[in-house]
Design a protein around this motif. Structure first.
Motif, PDB file in Angstrom:
ATOM      1  N   TRP A 229      30.410  38.036  48.468  1.00  0.00           N
ATOM      2  CA  TRP A 229      30.839  38.314  46.937  1.00  0.00           C
ATOM      3  C   TRP A 229      32.307  38.802  47.022  1.00  0.00           C
ATOM      4  O   TRP A 229      32.818  39.597  47.615  1.00  0.00           O
ATOM      5  N   ARG A 230      32.956  38.204  46.092  1.00  0.00           N
ATOM      6  CA  ARG A 230      34.265  38.499  45.694  1.00  0.00           C
ATOM      7  C   ARG A 230      34.616  39.975  45.442  1.00  0.00           C
ATOM      8  O   ARG A 230      33.985  40.614  44.318  1.00  0.00           O
ATOM      9  N   PRO A 231      35.205  40.875  46.010  1.00  0.00           N
ATOM     10  CA  PRO A 231      35.367  42.367  45.804  1.00  0.00           C
ATOM     11  C   PRO A 231      36.428  42.510  44.662  1.00  0.00           C
ATOM     12  O   PRO A 231      37.380  41.823  44.215  1.00  0.00           O
TER      13      PRO A 231
ATOM     14  N   VAL B 126      27.949  33.016  45.431  1.00  0.00           N
ATOM     15  CA  VAL B 126      27.217  33.657  44.424  1.00  0.00           C
ATOM     16  C   VAL B 126      26.999  35.045  44.320  1.00  0.00           C
ATOM     17  O   VAL B 126      27.492  35.810  45.725  1.00  0.00           O
ATOM     18  N   ARG B 127      26.786  35.941  43.543  1.00  0.00           N
ATOM     19  CA  ARG B 127      26.769  37.305  43.367  1.00  0.00           C
ATOM     20  C   ARG B 127      25.989  38.149  44.515  1.00  0.00           C
ATOM     21  O   ARG B 127      26.417  38.980  44.894  1.00  0.00           O
TER      22      ARG B 127
ATOM     23  N   ASN C  99      46.772  38.719  42.801  1.00  0.00           N
ATOM     24  CA  ASN C  99      45.908  37.945  43.476  1.00  0.00           C
ATOM     25  C   ASN C  99      44.692  38.590  43.647  1.00  0.00           C
ATOM     26  O   ASN C  99      43.939  38.364  44.833  1.00  0.00           O
ATOM     27  N   SER C 100      43.833  39.300  42.724  1.00  0.00           N
ATOM     28  CA  SER C 100      42.831  40.003  42.882  1.00  0.00           C
ATOM     29  C   SER C 100      41.485  38.841  43.273  1.00  0.00           C
ATOM     30  O   SER C 100      41.714  37.901  42.586  1.00  0.00           O
ATOM     31  N   PRO C 101      40.499  38.974  44.031  1.00  0.00           N
ATOM     32  CA  PRO C 101      39.580  38.068  44.155  1.00  0.00           C
ATOM     33  C   PRO C 101      38.541  38.204  43.139  1.00  0.00           C
ATOM     34  O   PRO C 101      37.750  37.184  42.967  1.00  0.00           O
ATOM     35  N   ASN C 102      38.523  39.202  42.126  1.00  0.00           N
ATOM     36  CA  ASN C 102      37.598  39.288  41.264  1.00  0.00           C
ATOM     37  C   ASN C 102      38.384  40.001  40.225  1.00  0.00           C
ATOM     38  O   ASN C 102      39.708  40.051  40.000  1.00  0.00           O
TER      39      ASN C 102
END
Length: 80
Positions: free
Chosen positions: A19-21, A13-14, A41-44
Protein backbone atom coordinates in the motif's frame (compact mmCIF):
# COMPACT_ATOMS: atom_id res chain seq x y z
CA UNK A 1 9.55 11.47 -2.44
CA UNK A 2 9.51 8.21 -4.31
CA UNK A 3 5.99 8.58 -5.70
CA UNK A 4 6.98 8.23 -9.34
CA UNK A 5 8.19 4.67 -8.67
CA UNK A 6 4.76 3.81 -7.21
CA UNK A 7 2.83 5.38 -10.08
CA UNK A 8 4.86 3.53 -12.74
CA UNK A 9 3.98 0.08 -11.41
CA UNK A 10 0.77 -1.66 -10.62
CA UNK A 11 -1.33 0.23 -8.10
CA UNK A 12 -1.83 -2.08 -5.09
CA UNK A 13 -5.09 -2.31 -3.19
CA UNK A 14 -5.37 -0.90 0.33
CA UNK A 15 -4.98 -4.28 2.09
CA UNK A 16 -1.91 -5.15 0.05
CA UNK A 17 1.46 -5.06 1.88
CA UNK A 18 2.60 -2.67 -0.84
CA UNK A 19 0.00 0.00 0.00
CA UNK A 20 1.27 3.45 -0.92
CA UNK A 21 2.55 5.28 2.19
CA UNK A 22 1.91 8.89 3.15
CA UNK A 23 4.85 11.23 2.70
CA UNK A 24 4.48 12.78 6.17
CA UNK A 25 2.05 11.51 8.82
CA UNK A 26 1.59 13.05 12.27
CA UNK A 27 -0.56 11.25 14.85
CA UNK A 28 -2.04 11.96 18.29
CA UNK A 29 -0.45 15.40 18.64
CA UNK A 30 -1.53 18.81 19.92
CA UNK A 31 -0.19 22.25 19.01
CA UNK A 32 1.48 21.15 15.76
CA UNK A 33 3.09 23.71 13.44
CA UNK A 34 4.38 22.69 10.01
CA UNK A 35 6.10 25.58 8.28
CA UNK A 36 8.12 26.28 5.15
CA UNK A 37 8.46 22.79 3.69
CA UNK A 38 8.22 21.35 0.19
CA UNK A 39 6.62 17.94 -0.36
CA UNK A 40 7.51 16.27 -3.65
CA UNK A 41 6.07 13.21 -5.44
CA UNK A 42 4.28 11.53 -2.57
CA UNK A 43 3.02 8.00 -3.25
CA UNK A 44 -0.21 8.90 -1.40
CA UNK A 45 -1.45 11.88 0.64
CA UNK A 46 1.34 14.38 1.17
CA UNK A 47 0.62 15.51 4.72
CA UNK A 48 -1.69 13.48 6.98
CA UNK A 49 -2.83 14.46 10.47
CA UNK A 50 -4.52 11.67 12.48
CA UNK A 51 -6.23 12.55 15.77
CA UNK A 52 -4.45 15.89 16.09
CA UNK A 53 -5.69 19.21 17.44
CA UNK A 54 -4.58 22.84 17.10
CA UNK A 55 -2.74 22.27 13.81
CA UNK A 56 -1.23 25.11 11.78
CA UNK A 57 0.30 24.70 8.34
CA UNK A 58 2.18 27.67 6.87
CA UNK A 59 4.14 28.08 3.65
CA UNK A 60 3.59 24.54 2.39
CA UNK A 61 4.48 23.67 -1.20
CA UNK A 62 3.13 20.42 -2.66
CA UNK A 63 4.34 19.14 -6.04
CA UNK A 64 3.01 16.10 -7.89
CA UNK A 65 2.38 15.23 -11.54
CA UNK A 66 -1.14 16.05 -12.74
CA UNK A 67 -1.89 12.36 -13.29
CA UNK A 68 -0.69 11.07 -9.91
CA UNK A 69 -3.35 9.02 -8.09
CA UNK A 70 -4.85 10.29 -4.85
CA UNK A 71 -2.05 12.64 -3.82
CA UNK A 72 -4.06 15.09 -1.74
CA UNK A 73 -2.12 17.99 -0.27
CA UNK A 74 -3.37 17.85 3.34
CA UNK A 75 -5.70 15.31 4.94
CA UNK A 76 -7.19 15.24 8.44
CA UNK A 77 -8.55 12.17 10.19
CA UNK A 78 -10.20 12.41 13.59
CA UNK A 79 -9.04 15.06 16.02
CA UNK A 80 -10.48 18.50 16.53
Amino acid sequence: GQGADWWAGQRPVRNDSKWRPYLLRIEHSTGVVVSGIRLLNSPNHNLMFDNCSRVRVLGLRVEAPHDSPNTDGINFGGGS
